[in-house]
Motif scaffolding. Structure first.
Motif, short mmCIF file in Angstrom:
data_model
loop_
_atom_site.label_atom_id
_atom_site.label_comp_id
_atom_site.label_asym_id
_atom_site.label_seq_id
_atom_site.Cartn_x
_atom_site.Cartn_y
_atom_site.Cartn_z
N UNK A 17 0.83 -1.22 0.00
CA UNK A 17 0.00 0.00 0.00
C UNK A 17 0.86 1.27 0.00
N UNK A 18 1.92 1.27 -0.78
CA UNK A 18 2.86 2.39 -0.74
C UNK A 18 2.23 3.74 -1.12
N UNK A 19 1.38 3.81 -2.16
CA UNK A 19 0.78 5.12 -2.47
C UNK A 19 -0.06 5.67 -1.32
N UNK B 139 0.40 5.23 1.94
CA UNK B 139 1.28 5.77 2.98
C UNK B 139 1.99 7.04 2.51
N UNK B 140 2.34 7.10 1.25
CA UNK B 140 2.93 8.32 0.71
C UNK B 140 1.94 9.48 0.84
N UNK B 141 0.67 9.21 0.52
CA UNK B 141 -0.36 10.24 0.64
C UNK B 141 -0.55 10.68 2.10
N UNK B 142 -0.56 9.72 3.01
CA UNK B 142 -0.73 10.05 4.41
C UNK B 142 0.39 10.97 4.90
N UNK B 143 1.61 10.67 4.52
CA UNK B 143 2.74 11.51 4.94
C UNK B 143 2.64 12.89 4.30
N UNK B 144 2.27 12.93 3.01
CA UNK B 144 2.12 14.22 2.33
C UNK B 144 1.06 15.09 2.99
N UNK B 145 0.07 14.44 3.60
CA UNK B 145 -1.01 15.17 4.28
C UNK B 145 -0.68 15.50 5.74
N UNK B 146 0.54 15.18 6.16
CA UNK B 146 0.97 15.52 7.50
C UNK B 146 0.66 14.48 8.55
N UNK B 147 0.22 13.30 8.12
CA UNK B 147 -0.12 12.25 9.08
C UNK B 147 0.99 11.20 9.13
N UNK B 148 1.04 10.47 10.22
CA UNK B 148 2.04 9.41 10.40
C UNK B 148 1.29 8.11 10.70
N UNK C 37 0.36 4.37 10.72
CA UNK C 37 1.05 3.08 10.66
C UNK C 37 -0.01 1.97 10.64
N UNK C 38 0.26 0.93 9.84
CA UNK C 38 -0.73 -0.12 9.64
C UNK C 38 -0.03 -1.45 9.48
#
Length: 322
Positions: free
Chosen positions: A119-121, A123-132, A134-135
């Motif tokens: 699910x790399x895209x 997690x990339x989106x989550x980080x870009x949105x300022x979230x961290x 983890x799953x």
């Protein structure tokens, strides 16, 4: 003699350009890579001897409007964008460039598989949105079975790479006799047998009457729960509403798609709403290395025919005209 070529894209790889320049050929390009009307306009007003066809539609209207046209070569292997029947009616061979981009496509198939499994895209989106975020919902591929529909150059390379990360590989390919030795993959006698054993299913076959929408509600249901589907071949192989439903229902964990039935992907296409679909815009064969190899093959095959009436029958999709 000077031959006139049309490349149905804004560029041609350096190796292909050199082949044509060394032969003294003239080469025109499209301004807009997706404009089939520009193709039709050019072919109705200029006397081309050969067309190197990228991904934009090469219609019957375009082919019929160019009486000087003698040869068409696909920049790649899939010819669903070319009206082969119209070319055949005029006795024009339609060629492909098999194996020239196989490594690049195989590497992308592996990349899509890894990206979809973890699910790399998302997690990339989550980080870009300022979230961290983890799953633990990712899928480890070691020990899983990769099923390959089609076992040509690309399928073989995908199997070889998958084996290196500890996957088991299996394939179904009706063109390969049962019992054929294969170092990297086990051969299954039927698509149904392959489906029920494939944690990841990767498509590596052409589109024809037998394969169009081969992945549909019935065949997707035969996959193990939480399977992953990868397609770097042609979008027409998949019944897209059925794939969307399987993802919505959780039957499939994810999909990795380099191609869809209508390209570019429409803005209102349902696939845009799925975080578990990894998509790329049909770039499997668009590394510099692959583009050079494909362009060289396409240019040389056209020249071989124009200069010597020589043709590779294995690369011809309408051999009945030979």
């Amino acid at each position: 003699m000077t031959y006139k070529f049309l490349m149905t894209a804004p560029a041609l790889g350096a190796a292909g350009r050199k082949v044509l320049a060394d032969a003294g050929c003239e080469l025109d390009y499209l301004q807009n890579a997706n404009d089939f009307e520009e193709v039709e306009q050019l072919m109705s007003t200029r006397a081309y001897d050969a067309v190197i066809s990228r991904t934009v539609t090469l219609s019957a209207k375009a082919i019929e409007s160019c009486p000087s046209l003698k040869i068409i070569c696909k920049h790649g292997v899939g010819v669903t964008n070319i009206d082969v029947a119209a070319a055949t009616a005029r006795g024009i061979p339609v060629l492909t460039t098999p194996a020239t981009n196989a490594q690049s496509v195989a590497e992308l198939a592996i990349g899509l598989m890894l990206s979809a499994a973890r699910q790399l895209p998302f997690f990339q989106h989550e980080i870009a949105e300022g979230r961290w975020t983890r799953s633990s919902e990712g899928i480890e591929l070691f020990g899983k079975t990769l099923g390959l529909v089609g076992y040509g150059e690309i399928g073989r390379r995908v199997a070889h790479i998958a084996k290196a990360i500890g996957m088991r590989a299996a394939f179904f390919d009706p063109a390969i006799p049962l019992g054929t030795d294969s170092t990297d993959a086990v051969q299954y006698a039927s698509l149904q047998e392959l489906l029920k054993n494939s944690n990841v299913l990767s498509l590596h076959c052409p589109v024809n009457k037998a394969t169009e929408k081969m992945l549909n509600a019935d065949t997707l249901a035969q996959l193990p729960d939480r399977a992953i589907v990868i397609n770097t071949s042609r979008g027409e192989l998949i019944d897209e509403p059925a794939l969307a439903q399987a993802l919505t229902d959780g039957k499939l964990a994810a999909a990795g798609l380099d191609t869809v039935a209508v390209e570019p992907l429409p803005l209102d296409h349902p696939f845009r709403q799925f975080s578990n679909i990894v998509m790329t815009p049909h770039i499997g064969g668009t590394t510099p290395e692959a583009l050079d190899a494909v362009s060289r093959s396409a240019a040389q095959q056209c020249l071989d025919f124009l200069q010597q009436q020589r043709i590779n029958a294995r690369a011809c999709v309408n051999p009945e005209i030979l």
